[in-house]
Design a protein around this motif. Structure first.
Motif, PDB file in Angstrom:
ATOM      1  N   ILE A 105      14.023 -13.063  39.298  1.00 17.39           N
ATOM      2  CA  ILE A 105      13.065 -13.835  38.493  1.00 17.39           C
ATOM      3  C   ILE A 105      12.828 -15.208  39.115  1.00 17.39           C
ATOM      4  CG2 ILE A 105      12.784 -14.992  36.253  1.00 17.39           C
ATOM      5  CD1 ILE A 105      14.224 -12.496  35.039  1.00 17.39           C
ATOM      6  N   ALA A 159       9.327 -16.512  40.706  1.00 18.92           N
ATOM      7  CA  ALA A 159       8.685 -17.686  40.113  1.00 18.92           C
ATOM      8  C   ALA A 159       8.480 -18.789  41.150  1.00 18.92           C
ATOM      9  CB  ALA A 159       9.517 -18.199  38.943  1.00 18.92           C
ATOM     10  N   PHE A 212      11.836  -7.178  41.345  1.00 23.19           N
ATOM     11  CA  PHE A 212      11.645  -8.148  40.257  1.00 23.19           C
ATOM     12  C   PHE A 212      10.835  -9.349  40.743  1.00 23.19           C
ATOM     13  CE2 PHE A 212      15.880  -6.988  37.980  1.00 23.19           C
ATOM     14  CZ  PHE A 212      15.272  -5.920  37.372  1.00 23.19           C
ATOM     15  N   TRP A 263       7.124  -8.458  41.017  1.00 22.76           N
ATOM     16  CA  TRP A 263       6.470  -8.345  39.715  1.00 22.76           C
ATOM     17  C   TRP A 263       6.279  -9.718  39.070  1.00 22.76           C
ATOM     18  CZ3 TRP A 263       9.835  -3.704  37.720  1.00 22.76           C
ATOM     19  CH2 TRP A 263       9.334  -2.531  38.263  1.00 22.76           C
ATOM     20  N   VAL A 264       7.359 -10.500  39.051  1.00 19.38           N
ATOM     21  CA  VAL A 264       7.280 -11.827  38.418  1.00 19.38           C
ATOM     22  C   VAL A 264       6.326 -12.731  39.196  1.00 19.38           C
ATOM     23  CG1 VAL A 264       8.621 -13.925  37.929  1.00 19.38           C
ATOM     24  CG2 VAL A 264       9.554 -11.689  37.347  1.00 19.38           C
TER      25      VAL A 264
END
Length: 195
Positions: free
Chosen positions: A19, A23, A98, A101-102
């Motif tokens: 994540i 980000a 992840f 996607w994030v």
């Protein structure tokens, strides 16, 4: 730390790393500027290296994520050894997915794209993580280069190997080998002395 808690710690580390990685990439990566033309087509008008810059940032963050994940899997002694290596490899790939996607979700929020832009209008769209000839579908329909998904696992495995080499304990501090040593020591101490 028991094996159940160690597994939860590693799973949380994988999710958190993915994540944060995604980000940070989405917030640091540049958008691709373009101008809409007739027939729903568009032409790039901004920096021609913006897409390469997006891939390069993801690559650099993958290197850092690999090091972090190796430390996450090394920290609990219960995960040291072959099982930890397998978990680390799978976890690093999962963290990469992840991150994609994030990162894609946040980048789409940052850059509106060309939907609804009339002919002659300018727009900024999110970059993609594609390298021609190396595509992989990550179950979510995102086209991503498989090459980018192996950077973190390879870095993690090299880092893990260095941690093994630097460790002074033959058993790597794994708790499974500790009871055998302590019972052997206890039986030796409990035997009467024949002097």
């Amino acid at each position: 730390m028991g094996s159940g808690r160690s597994g939860l710690f590693a799973a949380a580390g994988v999710a958190a790393t993915g994540i944060i990685w995604g980000a940070v990439w989405a917030l640091l990566t540049p958008g691709i500027e373009g101008r809409a033309v007739e027939d729903g087509r568009a032409v790039a008008i901004g920096d021609a290296t913006a897409e390469f810059g997006a891939i390069a940032r993801f690559f650099c963050l993958a290197l850092a994520a690999g090091v972090v994940l190796a430390i996450v899997f090394w920290y609990p002694p219960a995960l040291r050894g072959p099982l930890g290596v397998v978990g680390l490899s799978a976890g690093a790939v999962a963290a990469g997915i992840f991150a994609i996607w994030v990162g894609d979700a946040i980048a789409r929020q940052r850059f509106s794209g060309r939907d609804g832009v009339p002919a002659g209008g300018e727009f900024t769209q999110p970059p993609t993580l594609r390298i021609d000839g190396a595509h992989l579908d990550t179950l979510g329909g995102l086209s991503v280069s498989w090459v980018l998904l192996v950077v973190a696992p390879l870095t993690a495995l090299v880092t893990y190997f260095l941690l093994v080499v630097m460790n002074r304990d033959a058993d790597l501090g794994h708790p499974a080998s500790a009871p055998h040593d302590s019972t052997a020591l206890d039986s030796t101490l409990s035997e009467p002395s024949h002097s």
